[in-house]
Write a protein that holds these residues in place. Structure first.
Motif, PDB file in Angstrom:
ATOM      1  N   GLU A   1      49.398  65.553   6.728  1.00 53.87           N
ATOM      2  CA  GLU A   1      49.606  65.043   5.421  1.00 53.87           C
ATOM      3  C   GLU A   1      48.398  65.464   4.295  1.00 53.87           C
ATOM      4  OE1 GLU A   1      50.864  60.754   3.330  1.00 53.87           O
ATOM      5  OE2 GLU A   1      51.094  60.869   5.224  1.00 53.87           O
ATOM      6  N   LEU A   2      47.199  65.028   4.941  1.00 54.69           N
ATOM      7  CA  LEU A   2      45.953  65.302   4.096  1.00 54.69           C
ATOM      8  C   LEU A   2      46.196  66.759   3.916  1.00 54.69           C
ATOM      9  CD1 LEU A   2      43.409  64.391   2.757  1.00 54.69           C
ATOM     10  CD2 LEU A   2      42.161  64.495   4.713  1.00 54.69           C
ATOM     11  N   VAL A   3      46.159  67.574   4.917  1.00 57.33           N
ATOM     12  CA  VAL A   3      45.965  68.869   4.667  1.00 57.33           C
ATOM     13  C   VAL A   3      46.957  69.613   3.597  1.00 57.33           C
ATOM     14  CG1 VAL A   3      46.746  71.218   5.797  1.00 57.33           C
ATOM     15  CG2 VAL A   3      45.085  69.740   7.146  1.00 57.33           C
ATOM     16  N   ALA A   4      48.336  69.018   3.689  1.00 56.06           N
ATOM     17  CA  ALA A   4      49.470  69.207   2.677  1.00 56.06           C
ATOM     18  C   ALA A   4      49.038  68.968   1.385  1.00 56.06           C
ATOM     19  CB  ALA A   4      50.724  68.759   3.291  1.00 56.06           C
ATOM     20  N   SER A   5      48.391  67.859   1.150  1.00 57.17           N
ATOM     21  CA  SER A   5      47.814  67.594  -0.086  1.00 57.17           C
ATOM     22  C   SER A   5      46.927  68.383  -0.673  1.00 57.17           C
ATOM     23  CB  SER A   5      47.472  65.810   0.009  1.00 57.17           C
ATOM     24  OG  SER A   5      46.187  65.611   0.486  1.00 57.17           O
ATOM     25  N   LEU A   6      45.978  68.977   0.193  1.00 59.78           N
ATOM     26  CA  LEU A   6      44.849  69.845  -0.092  1.00 59.78           C
ATOM     27  C   LEU A   6      45.258  71.241  -0.696  1.00 59.78           C
ATOM     28  CD1 LEU A   6      42.452  68.505   2.200  1.00 59.78           C
ATOM     29  CD2 LEU A   6      42.116  68.022  -0.142  1.00 59.78           C
ATOM     30  N   GLY A   7      46.644  71.705  -0.156  1.00 61.19           N
ATOM     31  CA  GLY A   7      46.798  72.899  -0.231  1.00 61.19           C
ATOM     32  C   GLY A   7      46.385  74.019   0.658  1.00 61.19           C
ATOM     33  N   ASP A   8      46.561  75.478   0.300  1.00 64.41           N
ATOM     34  CA  ASP A   8      46.339  76.464   0.968  1.00 64.41           C
ATOM     35  C   ASP A   8      45.156  76.817   1.583  1.00 64.41           C
ATOM     36  OD1 ASP A   8      49.229  76.964   0.727  1.00 64.41           O
ATOM     37  OD2 ASP A   8      48.829  78.589  -0.789  1.00 64.41           O
ATOM     38  N   ARG A   9      43.899  75.964   0.845  1.00 68.20           N
ATOM     39  CA  ARG A   9      42.600  76.300   1.404  1.00 68.20           C
ATOM     40  C   ARG A   9      42.165  75.339   2.429  1.00 68.20           C
ATOM     41  NH1 ARG A   9      39.438  79.480  -1.793  1.00 68.20           N
ATOM     42  NH2 ARG A   9      40.087  80.209  -3.857  1.00 68.20           N
TER      43      ARG A   9
END
Length: 251
Positions: free
Chosen positions: A41-49
């Motif tokens: 979930e955190l990764v998805a919120s941060l985007g492609d980087r």
């Protein structure tokens, strides 16, 4: 400057740093003790980087590493993989959570000194430990802004501190180098430069527990200049008793 920043510990502080880094054009690799899948979930919120990995994988991919875990978890850090790496120590010691650590209680070691001893091949720099995550997220400003906040850093390796200074600049903060790891107690928990410089004046009449909740849940951010942080660091003494402190890490 840009590169790849590894986060070992991806809670409130690690997540806030990751967001600032992504916004500044860095690639971030997040890790925690529970496994990469728990960071989806955190990764998805941060985007492609942003990606998630094990701590060992994150370190292998990184230019800089931020360690933001409960202090006792330093024993589980991948010391071999961290050899040669710049390790940014964002850890704070809370006796109520971590138990009494004699070398910290006596002042024989600082938090960062303890970490450096456990990671003899790493280049440890103390940073990010003296500001709560909400204010860290709210205070970034472009370089040269009159209301840019200053964060203190300390370490034994001058080139490592220079790299951390450049990272902070990318993230929207000025850095103030206040010395070596032996000096890093000056920005630890309960010292004058800890937390309070970065928020609005506290309401009158709060006890320690009420103040902790107010800081972590309500207080608006306020920038602190290099001059202010320098004076607060200089005014620090070791007189505070650790057991009198409130464990505000849990908010």
């Amino acid at each position: 400057m840009s590169g790849t920043l590894a986060l070992i510990g991806s809670g409130n502080v690690g997540g806030a740093i990751a967001k600032l880094a992504v916004d500044a054009g860095w690639t971030v690799v997040l890790s925690n003790s529970r496994g990469p899948e728990t960071l989806a979930e955190l990764v998805a919120s941060l985007g492609d980087r942003a990606t998630a990995a094990t701590a060992e994988e994150a370190v292998a991919k990184s230019d800089l590493v931020v360690v933001s875990v409960p202090l006792l978890a330093y024993r589980n850090l991948p010391a071999d993989q961290l050899a040669g790496k710049i390790v940014i120590d964002a850890i704070n010691y809370y006796p109520q959570r971590d138990g009494d650590i004699a070398e910290l209680e006596s002042g024989e070691l600082t938090e960062s000194g303890l970490l450096q001893r456990a990671l003899p091949g790493a280049r440890v720099v103390k940073a990010f430990n003296n500001i709560v995550f909400r204010h860290l997220a709210d205070l970034p400003r472009p370089s040269g802004s009159p209301d840019r906040a200053t964060l203190p850093i300390a370490g034994d390796d001058e080139s490592a501190k220079a790299e951390v200074t450049r990272l902070l600049d990318d993230l929207g903060f000025d850095a103030l180098d206040y010395g070596t790891l032996a000096d890093s107690w000056r920005s630890e928990r309960d010292m004058p430069a800890y937390v309070a410089p970065y928020h609005e004046p506290a309401p009158e009449g709060l006890d320690l527990q009420e103040y902790a909740g107010w800081v972590y849940l309500t207080a608006a951010a306020a920038p602190a200049s290099a001059e202010k942080i320098s004076a607060l660091l200089a005014s620090a003494t070791r007189e505070t008793t650790a057991h009198e402190a409130v464990d505000i890490s849990r908010f």
